[in-house]
Motif scaffolding. Structure first.
Motif, PDB file in Angstrom:
ATOM      1  N   PHE A  42      13.252  -5.277 -16.397  1.00 24.26           N
ATOM      2  CA  PHE A  42      14.405  -5.337 -15.503  1.00 24.26           C
ATOM      3  C   PHE A  42      15.267  -4.101 -15.719  1.00 24.26           C
ATOM      4  CE2 PHE A  42      12.965  -9.633 -15.898  1.00 24.26           C
ATOM      5  CZ  PHE A  42      13.155 -10.185 -14.644  1.00 24.26           C
ATOM      6  N   ASP A  43      15.763  -3.530 -14.612  1.00 25.50           N
ATOM      7  CA  ASP A  43      16.656  -2.369 -14.728  1.00 25.50           C
ATOM      8  C   ASP A  43      18.094  -2.840 -14.919  1.00 25.50           C
ATOM      9  OD1 ASP A  43      17.658  -3.052 -12.182  1.00 25.50           O
ATOM     10  OD2 ASP A  43      16.732  -1.349 -11.175  1.00 25.50           O
ATOM     11  N   LYS A  44      19.024  -1.887 -15.010  1.00 30.36           N
ATOM     12  CA  LYS A  44      20.439  -2.219 -15.271  1.00 30.36           C
ATOM     13  C   LYS A  44      21.067  -3.037 -14.156  1.00 30.36           C
ATOM     14  CE  LYS A  44      22.072   1.985 -13.314  1.00 30.36           C
ATOM     15  NZ  LYS A  44      22.530   3.218 -13.192  1.00 30.36           N
ATOM     16  N   ASN A  73      19.495  -5.470 -12.727  1.00 28.64           N
ATOM     17  CA  ASN A  73      18.734  -6.722 -12.804  1.00 28.64           C
ATOM     18  C   ASN A  73      17.615  -6.812 -11.771  1.00 28.64           C
ATOM     19  OD1 ASN A  73      18.297  -8.950 -14.417  1.00 28.64           O
ATOM     20  ND2 ASN A  73      19.382 -10.317 -13.030  1.00 28.64           N
ATOM     21  N   ASP A  94      12.949  -7.963 -24.794  1.00 29.93           N
ATOM     22  CA  ASP A  94      13.954  -8.995 -25.044  1.00 29.93           C
ATOM     23  C   ASP A  94      13.362 -10.324 -25.500  1.00 29.93           C
ATOM     24  OD1 ASP A  94      16.114  -7.311 -24.207  1.00 29.93           O
ATOM     25  OD2 ASP A  94      15.517  -7.680 -22.130  1.00 29.93           O
ATOM     26  N   THR A 108      14.192  -4.911 -20.877  1.00 29.56           N
ATOM     27  CA  THR A 108      15.249  -4.211 -20.159  1.00 29.56           C
ATOM     28  C   THR A 108      15.010  -2.710 -20.255  1.00 29.56           C
ATOM     29  OG1 THR A 108      16.817  -5.963 -20.719  1.00 29.56           O
ATOM     30  CG2 THR A 108      17.748  -3.845 -20.027  1.00 29.56           C
ATOM     31  N   GLU A 138      16.601   0.388 -20.687  1.00 31.43           N
ATOM     32  CA  GLU A 138      17.924   0.779 -21.175  1.00 31.43           C
ATOM     33  C   GLU A 138      18.332   2.169 -20.691  1.00 31.43           C
ATOM     34  OE1 GLU A 138      17.499   0.091 -25.464  1.00 31.43           O
ATOM     35  OE2 GLU A 138      18.756  -1.682 -25.168  1.00 31.43           O
TER      36      GLU A 138
END
Length: 168
Positions: free
Chosen positions: A36-38, A40, A93, A122, A124
């Motif tokens: 998932f990117d920042k 979401n 995660d 994620t 980051e």
């Protein structure tokens, strides 16, 4: 779903399978990651003509566990570097689950019981770079529920349903 509690390596996987009444013949293990990117959005890759299976479909990023991989998370880290380059910082995660996906291998013609171990992660920083253009047409992103079922591989559909359930 075969199981949802994480196993760390082949020894733990074999012990886990021994406690289950699941008939498994020749097995191979794959570690894949739903990133998932920042914002979401879920990032998947579209399987290219050189892929082992699900050609043209969207799938999580990852691949086969090798005999020299210390454990499943290190296999996942290696696969992420191989398929998405080393420019991205990806934080794993957690464990999503394991799936048994038996099929005829496109290259050998033999039946293989694939155990697919899925993780969520994620992005980051940095960006994913398509390092295997023969196996991956490119990356696509959308909200978790934003992908068309027709575009998803069968295993991606199952794991995305599990991710939706986890987020509830």
């Amino acid at each position: 779903m075969l199981f949802t509690d994480e196993v760390m390596d082949m020894n733990e996987l074999i012990e886990k399978l021994a406690t289950m009444n699941t008939k498994i013949n020749k097995i191979k293990v794959a570690a894949v990651c739903f990133i998932f990117d920042k914002d979401n959005n879920l990032i998947l890759h579209r399987r290219g003509p050189g892929a082992r299976d699900a050609v043209g479909k969207l799938q999580a990023i990852g691949g086969s566990v090798n005999n020299d991989d210390v454990d499943f998370r290190s296999a996942l880290a290696r696969e992420l570097r191989e398929e998405a380059g080393s420019n991205a910082k990806i934080r794993v995660d957690g464990f999503v689950g394991a799936l048994l996906d038996g099929k005829i291998d496109r290259y050998s013609g033999e039946y293989i019981d694939w155990i697919i171990l899925a993780y969520h992660a994620t992005l980051e920083s940095g960006e994913l770079i398509n390092s295997e253009p023969e196996r991956c047409i490119g990356f696509e992103k959308a909200p978790l529920t934003g992908f068309s079922n027709e575009d998803l591989s069968d295993t991606a559909k199952i794991f995305i349903k599990r991710l939706i359930d986890i987020k509830k």
